[in-house]
Each structure stands twice: as C-alpha cells, then as structure tokens.
Scaffold this active site. Structure first.
Site, short mmCIF file in Angstrom:
data_model
loop_
_atom_site.label_atom_id
_atom_site.label_comp_id
_atom_site.label_asym_id
_atom_site.label_seq_id
_atom_site.Cartn_x
_atom_site.Cartn_y
_atom_site.Cartn_z
N THR A 265 48.61 38.49 42.61
CA THR A 265 47.78 39.64 42.24
C THR A 265 48.54 40.95 42.39
O THR A 265 49.47 41.05 43.20
CB THR A 265 46.54 39.67 43.15
OG1 THR A 265 45.86 40.91 42.98
CG2 THR A 265 46.90 39.54 44.63
N ASP A 266 48.10 41.96 41.64
CA ASP A 266 48.71 43.30 41.79
C ASP A 266 48.26 43.97 43.09
O ASP A 266 48.82 44.98 43.50
CB ASP A 266 48.38 44.19 40.59
CG ASP A 266 46.88 44.40 40.36
OD1 ASP A 266 46.06 43.79 41.07
OD2 ASP A 266 46.54 45.18 39.44
N GLU A 267 47.22 43.40 43.74
CA GLU A 267 46.71 44.03 44.97
C GLU A 267 47.72 44.00 46.11
O GLU A 267 47.56 44.73 47.09
CB GLU A 267 45.39 43.36 45.41
CG GLU A 267 44.31 43.53 44.38
CD GLU A 267 42.90 43.28 44.90
OE1 GLU A 267 42.71 43.23 46.13
OE2 GLU A 267 42.01 43.16 44.07
N TYR B 250 42.37 39.89 51.99
CA TYR B 250 42.71 39.10 50.80
C TYR B 250 44.13 39.43 50.32
O TYR B 250 44.95 38.52 50.17
CB TYR B 250 41.70 39.38 49.67
CG TYR B 250 42.21 38.95 48.30
CD1 TYR B 250 42.36 37.60 47.98
CD2 TYR B 250 42.55 39.90 47.33
CE1 TYR B 250 42.84 37.21 46.73
CE2 TYR B 250 43.02 39.51 46.07
CZ TYR B 250 43.17 38.16 45.79
OH TYR B 250 43.65 37.77 44.55
N LYS C 113 47.54 37.11 50.17
CA LYS C 113 48.29 36.82 48.93
C LYS C 113 49.73 37.31 49.07
O LYS C 113 50.67 36.65 48.61
CB LYS C 113 47.62 37.49 47.72
CG LYS C 113 46.29 36.90 47.30
CD LYS C 113 46.37 35.44 46.84
CE LYS C 113 47.06 35.26 45.50
NZ LYS C 113 46.95 33.86 45.01
P1 NAD Z 1 38.23 31.78 41.80
O1 NAD Z 1 37.70 32.10 43.14
O2 NAD Z 1 37.34 31.88 40.61
O3 NAD Z 1 38.84 30.30 41.79
C1 NAD Z 1 39.57 29.78 42.87
C2 NAD Z 1 39.56 28.27 42.77
O4 NAD Z 1 40.33 27.75 43.86
C3 NAD Z 1 38.16 27.65 42.87
O5 NAD Z 1 38.00 26.62 41.93
C4 NAD Z 1 38.13 27.10 44.29
O6 NAD Z 1 37.26 25.96 44.42
C5 NAD Z 1 39.59 26.71 44.48
N1 NAD Z 1 39.94 26.67 45.90
C6 NAD Z 1 39.69 27.62 46.84
N2 NAD Z 1 40.13 27.20 48.04
C7 NAD Z 1 40.67 25.98 47.85
C8 NAD Z 1 41.29 25.03 48.71
N3 NAD Z 1 41.40 25.27 50.03
N4 NAD Z 1 41.73 23.87 48.18
C9 NAD Z 1 41.59 23.61 46.86
N5 NAD Z 1 41.02 24.45 45.99
C10 NAD Z 1 40.56 25.62 46.49
O7 NAD Z 1 39.50 32.70 41.64
P2 NAD Z 1 40.24 33.21 40.31
O8 NAD Z 1 39.75 34.56 40.00
O9 NAD Z 1 40.23 32.15 39.29
O10 NAD Z 1 41.73 33.38 40.88
C11 NAD Z 1 42.71 32.34 40.71
C12 NAD Z 1 44.04 32.85 41.23
O11 NAD Z 1 44.44 34.01 40.49
C13 NAD Z 1 44.01 33.29 42.70
O12 NAD Z 1 45.21 32.88 43.29
C14 NAD Z 1 43.93 34.81 42.64
O13 NAD Z 1 44.52 35.38 43.77
C15 NAD Z 1 44.73 35.09 41.38
N6 NAD Z 1 44.39 36.32 40.65
C16 NAD Z 1 43.09 36.57 40.29
C17 NAD Z 1 42.81 37.71 39.54
C18 NAD Z 1 41.40 38.02 39.09
O14 NAD Z 1 41.16 39.12 38.56
N7 NAD Z 1 40.44 37.13 39.22
C19 NAD Z 1 43.84 38.59 39.19
C20 NAD Z 1 45.15 38.31 39.60
C21 NAD Z 1 45.41 37.16 40.32
O1 DAU Z 2 43.57 43.26 40.86
C1 DAU Z 2 43.46 41.87 40.85
C2 DAU Z 2 42.30 41.44 41.72
O2 DAU Z 2 41.11 41.76 41.01
C3 DAU Z 2 42.32 39.94 42.06
O3 DAU Z 2 43.45 39.67 42.84
C4 DAU Z 2 41.05 39.54 42.82
O4 DAU Z 2 41.04 38.13 43.03
C5 DAU Z 2 39.85 39.93 41.97
O5 DAU Z 2 38.66 39.64 42.68
C6 DAU Z 2 39.90 41.42 41.62
O6 DAU Z 2 39.68 42.22 42.81
P1 DAU Z 2 38.74 43.52 42.81
O7 DAU Z 2 38.33 43.81 44.19
O8 DAU Z 2 39.37 44.63 42.04
O9 DAU Z 2 37.51 42.94 41.92
P2 DAU Z 2 35.92 43.11 42.09
O10 DAU Z 2 35.30 42.58 40.85
O11 DAU Z 2 35.44 42.62 43.39
O12 DAU Z 2 35.74 44.70 42.09
C7 DAU Z 2 36.17 45.49 40.99
C8 DAU Z 2 35.85 46.95 41.33
O13 DAU Z 2 34.41 47.09 41.35
C9 DAU Z 2 36.34 47.37 42.71
O14 DAU Z 2 36.76 48.72 42.65
C10 DAU Z 2 35.09 47.26 43.59
C11 DAU Z 2 33.96 47.56 42.63
N1 DAU Z 2 32.69 46.86 42.92
C12 DAU Z 2 32.69 45.52 43.10
C13 DAU Z 2 31.54 44.82 43.38
C14 DAU Z 2 31.56 43.32 43.61
C15 DAU Z 2 31.49 47.57 42.98
O15 DAU Z 2 31.48 48.81 42.79
N2 DAU Z 2 30.35 46.89 43.25
C16 DAU Z 2 30.31 45.55 43.48
O16 DAU Z 2 29.22 44.99 43.77
#
Ligand code: NAD
Ligand code: DAU
Length: 353
Positions: free
Chosen positions: A129-131, A154, A158
């Site tokens: 992630t970019d975080e 988180y 990562k």
């Molecule tokens: P998600 O929470 O939707 O999916 C995560 C999956 O991993 C789920 O299916 C969960 O059951 C599985 N999992 C969790 N713990 C586990 C364990 N101990 N053993 C086996 N499986 C397990 O998350 P996502 O948004 O699909 O993110 C996937 C990956 O991409 C993560 O590594 C996250 O850090 C990265 N990522 C997400 C975003 C985003 O915006 N969602 C952006 C950049 C990177």
């Molecule tokens: O940048 C990549 C990341 O993006 C991934 O690594 C994470 O897995 C993914 O969850 C996401 O993180 P964020 O914290 O940015 O996503 P989230 O959807 O939780 O929140 C997006 C923005 O919205 C953030 O600034 C917080 C705000 N927010 C979120 C929730 C859940 C609200 O204002 N209200 C809310 O209820």
C-alpha cells in the site's frame, strides 16, 4: 505456471482471480484464504467451476497448513494479497494486524525460500500500500524512493512486511517484486470501506459518517487497473523491483461522496441533494493521514502500464455493480459486521458542519 494467490476471497484478490482465471486457461491458480470477515467465497463463485482454479481454506499464520499447500502444488509464483486491510480496525485491535500481516508474510517467505532452492523460474509478488509512506501535505507525490513513514498500526504492519520481503531478496536472493498501490474501489469491496459503505447507506437511508471535515485526500484507482498492474509486474519486471501504482485521481472524501451521489442519482432518479442530506460529520480517525498521491511514472515508463478507467467511468461501473448486487451487501454484512459498526461509530460524537 502454478500461481498461489493468498487472500483471493477478499476484494482485490477476488477481482484479480475473476479477471485472470478465465483468460489464463493453461495456468493453475490456487486461492488460499482463511475466509475472515472480509473474505467470502461468494466473491469467487463465477470461477469456482473452472478446472484451473482451486481453493484451500488456510490461515497464513499457520506454517504447517501452508507447508501442506506448498507440498501439494509446488507453486511457481506467489501473489500475496492476504492481509488485515482496514485502518480503523487496526486502531481498535492491532494484534491481528501484526499476526497476519507480519508473521503471515514471514511464513510465506520462509516456505518460498525452502521450496524454491532449486527452482529456476519463480517469483514472490508482494501486494502493498501507499500508506507505508505516511501522509503528504497539499503538494508532492509518493515515489518509490520516498522514505517509509507509516502512521497507523495497519500501515506499520504493511511496512514491516515490505521490509521482510526486501530483506529476503537481499539476504537469500529470493526473487521478489513489490507494488505499493493507492486506494482501490470497485466490485466486492467490503462495506466497511468509504465507497461501498456510502453506497450502501445512501440506498438504505442511513447516515454517511464523514471523519473530521471531509477534506482528507485519497488517490482512487479502479480495482481492475490495479490487477492489470500486478500482472504486468509479474511478467515484465526485473526481480528486486518495487512499483508505485495509482490512478492520478485525487479527491477529498466529500468529493468522493458527491461523485457517488451523482452516479447513483443517474440510475435511481432520486435527486443527488437528497442523498447528500445523509452526510453526518463524526469524530476524526486518530492519526488520520491527510493526503495520499502516487507518482506512477516508473510502472508507466518501464512496464507500459496505465489505468484504463477514469473516476467517472470507474465509479459508474461500481455504482451499477452495487445496485445490481444489493443482495451481496446483505449476505456479507454478517453479525460480525453489525458488531463492528457499533464498535467503530458508537463513541464518535455526531455533528454537522
Ligand atoms: P480485504 O480485507 O478485502 O481482503 C483480504 C483477504 O485476506 C480476505 O479474503 C481475508 O479473508 C484474507 N485474509 C486475512 N487474513 C488472513 C489470514 N490470516 N490467512 C489467510 N487469509 C487471510 O483486503 P483488500 O482490500 O482486498 O486488500 C488486499 C491486499 O491489497 C492487502 O494486502 C492490502 O494491504 C493491499 N492493498 C489494498 C488497497 C485497497 O485500497 N483496498 C490498496 C493498496 C493495497
Ligand atoms: O491507500 C491505500 C489504502 O486504502 C489501503 O492500503 C487500505 O487497505 C484501504 O483500506 C484504504 O485505506 P483508507 O483508510 O484510505 O480507506 P477507507 O475507505 O477506510 O477511508 C478512506 C477515507 O475516508 C479516509 O480518509 C477515511 C475516510 N472515512 C472512512 C470511513 C470508513 C470516513 O470519512 N468515514 C468512514 O466511515
């Protein structure tokens, strides 16, 4: 080729498998997932009957369980999506994040190191992630050389996993690549995250909780563009490389909510101002990063990837998908989800700005 995909029942992993399994009929894909709260086999039901797709219910914290899968399949490529992924959950219960994101990644690296001693063509791709880079002010972008500065449990977990992956490359010559991507949106995203939660609450007449003043900025990328970027990296990158992936779509959270309202209104005919009345300002997320923005020049210039969707086209597809799959939201919103909503939002005082 045999691909071991971790976390393939979650949002991005499932989109990846749904996109790639039907196209790559000569390859085998093993999805390992422990079906935690955000992982659901409904997300991969379209591919479950494909002969080149197999599912194993394994927790990546379980070294021996993983070892059995390695012994059974001897994978050539690992694509590591599995993680605890929600920042708010990491604030309330960080231990799960350390166990899955750090220890789980370590288990996979150790197994790859042991199983791949004599393998010529193999790769461990780590999805990150970019975080990990922390928070930007109004200007500037994250590049691959931006120093790590994670601010939440988180992102710290990562960042730790990224460092482990890099260390296995330098110390053991394990062939690895890493991608650090911005915020994804699209089908199958668990409704705890901003976009699916907003959509679901608009449709159900519930409040849209906006943290702080709603001016925090994220760089949004349609999930299939992320999946294509990963495929490009796996097949075209040198080992040891890391890539930033982003959509160049910077929006404040309030702007995101407005884009969703406009798109929904185009489908339902309800005036978008009616939806926007549901916005409710709530107490900010502790340590809330102000802005993320990706400079994706490296992957664009060296691997020829670029996103296909704009925020307009991607959001239109997303809104349509959630409208067509309202039963999906109901099915994945289990007892755990209801408990989470209570826990996360109950002690945030409500106000209006
Ligand atoms: P998600 O929470 O939707 O999916 C995560 C999956 O991993 C789920 O299916 C969960 O059951 C599985 N999992 C969790 N713990 C586990 C364990 N101990 N053993 C086996 N499986 C397990 O998350 P996502 O948004 O699909 O993110 C996937 C990956 O991409 C993560 O590594 C996250 O850090 C990265 N990522 C997400 C975003 C985003 O915006 N969602 C952006 C950049 C990177
Ligand atoms: O940048 C990549 C990341 O993006 C991934 O690594 C994470 O897995 C993914 O969850 C996401 O993180 P964020 O914290 O940015 O996503 P989230 O959807 O939780 O929140 C997006 C923005 O919205 C953030 O600034 C917080 C705000 N927010 C979120 C929730 C859940 C609200 O204002 N209200 C809310 O209820």
């Amino acid at each position: 080729m045999i691909y071991l995909v971790t976390g393939g029942a979650g949002f991005i992993g499932a989109n990846f498998l749904n996109y790639i399994v039907p196209k790559q009929k000569d390859d085998i894909f093993i999805n390992i997932d422990n079906l935690g709260y955000s992982g659901n086999l409904l997300n991969v039901e379209n591919i479950e009957s494909h002969e080149n797709y197999h599912f194993r219910n394994v927790d990546i914290q379980d070294y021996n369980g993983l070892k059995q899968v390695f012994s059974e399949w001897n994978p050539d490529v690992i694509i590591h999506f599995a993680a605890e992924s929600h920042v708010d959950r990491s604030i309330l219960s960080p231990l799960h994040f350390m166990k899955t994101n750090i220890l789980g990644t370590f288990n996979l690296l150790e197994l790859a190191r042991n199983f791949w001693k004599d393998k010529e063509h193999c790769l461990f791709h780590h999805v990150s992630t970019d975080e990990v880079y922390g928070s930007l002010k109004e200007s500037g972008y994250f590049t691959e050389t931006t120093p790590y500065h994670p601010n939440s449990p988180y992102s710290a977990s990562k960042a730790s996993s990224d460092h482990l992956v890099r260390a296995y490359f330098h110390t053991y010559d394990l062939p690895v690549t890493i991608s650090n991507c911005s915020n994804n949106y699209g089908p199958y995203q668990f409704p705890e995250k901003l976009i699916p939660m907003t959509l679901s609450n608009f449709l159900n007449g519930k409040p849209i909780p906006i943290y702080g003043n709603g001016q925090n900025i994220r760089d949004w990328l349609y999930v299939e563009d992320h999946c294509q970027a990963i495929w490009h990296i796996i097949h075209n990158s040198e080992v040891g490389e890391t890539y930033n992936v982003g959509g160049n779509n910077e929006l404040t959270n309030l702007e995101v909510v407005r884009v969703i309202a406009d798109n929904l209104s185009a489908f339902t005919g309800v005036d978008s101002s009616r939806y926007l009345e549901q916005i409710t300002y709530v107490k900010d997320r502790p340590g809330h990063d102000f802005r993320y923005a990706i400079d994706a020049s490296k992957i664009k210039n060296t691997l020829g990837w670029s996103p296909e969707e704009t925020i307009e086209s991607g959001m239109k597809k997303t809104v349509k998908w959630y409208l067509d799959h309202q039963d999906w939201i109901e099915k994945v919103s289990s007892g755990d989800y209801q408990g989470w909503i209570k826990l996360n939002y109950s002690n945030r005082e409500v106000g209006n700005r």
